[in-house]
Design an enzyme around this catalytic site. Structure first.
Site, short mmCIF file in Angstrom:
data_model
loop_
_atom_site.label_atom_id
_atom_site.label_comp_id
_atom_site.label_asym_id
_atom_site.label_seq_id
_atom_site.Cartn_x
_atom_site.Cartn_y
_atom_site.Cartn_z
N LYS A 136 -1.62 -10.98 11.69
CA LYS A 136 -0.47 -11.87 11.68
C LYS A 136 -0.41 -12.73 12.93
CE LYS A 136 2.12 -8.29 9.28
NZ LYS A 136 3.02 -7.15 9.49
N ASP A 188 -10.14 -10.51 22.73
CA ASP A 188 -10.05 -9.52 23.80
C ASP A 188 -11.41 -8.83 23.91
OD1 ASP A 188 -8.67 -7.98 25.70
OD2 ASP A 188 -8.01 -6.53 24.22
N LYS A 245 -9.75 -13.75 26.57
CA LYS A 245 -9.76 -12.88 27.76
C LYS A 245 -11.20 -12.45 28.01
CE LYS A 245 -5.58 -10.22 26.79
NZ LYS A 245 -5.08 -8.86 26.64
N PHE A 293 -1.42 -8.23 29.27
CA PHE A 293 -0.99 -8.15 27.88
C PHE A 293 0.10 -9.18 27.63
CE2 PHE A 293 0.71 -6.61 23.92
CZ PHE A 293 -0.46 -6.33 23.22
#
Ligand code: IMP
Ligand code: MG
Length: 187
Positions: free
Chosen positions: A48, A108, A136, A157
């Site tokens: 999502k 990530d 990242k 985060f």
């Protein structure tokens, strides 16, 4: 933001304002318009997290295009990847011979996109590119090149503009760094 004090109090800082996000998305849309001139790409939104970014991005692309949605299992209530990627919702239509752009919120470890990339290439896409809002690179585990990312971010985060922690914060208009006290009790 006046109307969302409840969520903003959980942030340590705002990383990108809504205006900065809109500018970056508009530039990315212009680049895709140019790179895919004469083509009819399929943009695949990874649910999502990419949903907010995706809806803004497609409206900045001046081309005939189609949209598709995929969902993979993700973090759950954690700030770290389980390392396991599972397909939860697949494409509705064939992408055989099509120019495909995967639209993701953030890269990530790279495991999610590595999995998705392999899966879409095996279905005969003519070309495949990855467009991510944020990258990242410091945390990469799987070898993966992001073709276009709007922002390279440090190892923090972040939430907002579609990105969640424990299913919340997706409706923040900005991207902010979540205060570690919110996930301090994580195992
Ligand atoms: P990867 O497989 O480790 O690259 O993880 C990618 C997915 O993890 C993204 O699509 C996000 O849903 C989630 N994720 C990674 N970093 C963050 C973050 O800082 N905030 C929110 N979600 C994140
Ligand atoms: Mg995601």
């Amino acid at each position: 933001m006046e109307n969302q004090r409840t969520l903003y109090k959980d942030l340590d800082s705002i990383l990108y304002t809504h205006e900065q996000l809109q500018q970056a998305v508009s530039a990315l849309g212009a680049r895709i318009t140019q790179d895919y001139a004469g083509k009819k790409p399929v943009l695949v939104c990874i649910l999502k997290g990419a949903s907010v970014f995706f809806c803004d991005l497609i409206r900045q692309i001046d081309l005939p295009l189609e949209i598709e949605f995929m969902a993979v299992s993700s973090y759950g209530a954690s700030t770290k990847s389980s390392g396991e990627v599972k397909l939860v919702k697949d494409l509705d239509r064939s992408i055989l011979g099509r120019d495909v752009i995967i639209v993701e919120d953030i890269v990530d470890s790279g495991m999610t996109l590595n999995f998705l990339k392999k899966s879409l290439i095996s279905r005969g896409a003519a070309s495949l590119r990855i467009a991510a809002l944020m990258d990242k690179p410091a945390r990469r585990v799987a070898p993966l090149t992001v073709d276009c990312s709007c922002f390279e971010i440090p190892d923090a985060f972040v939430v907002g503009y579609g990105l969640d922690y424990n299913a919340l914060y997706r409706n923040l208009p900005d991207v902010g760094v979540l205060s570690p006290r919110i996930y301090a009790n994580e195992a």
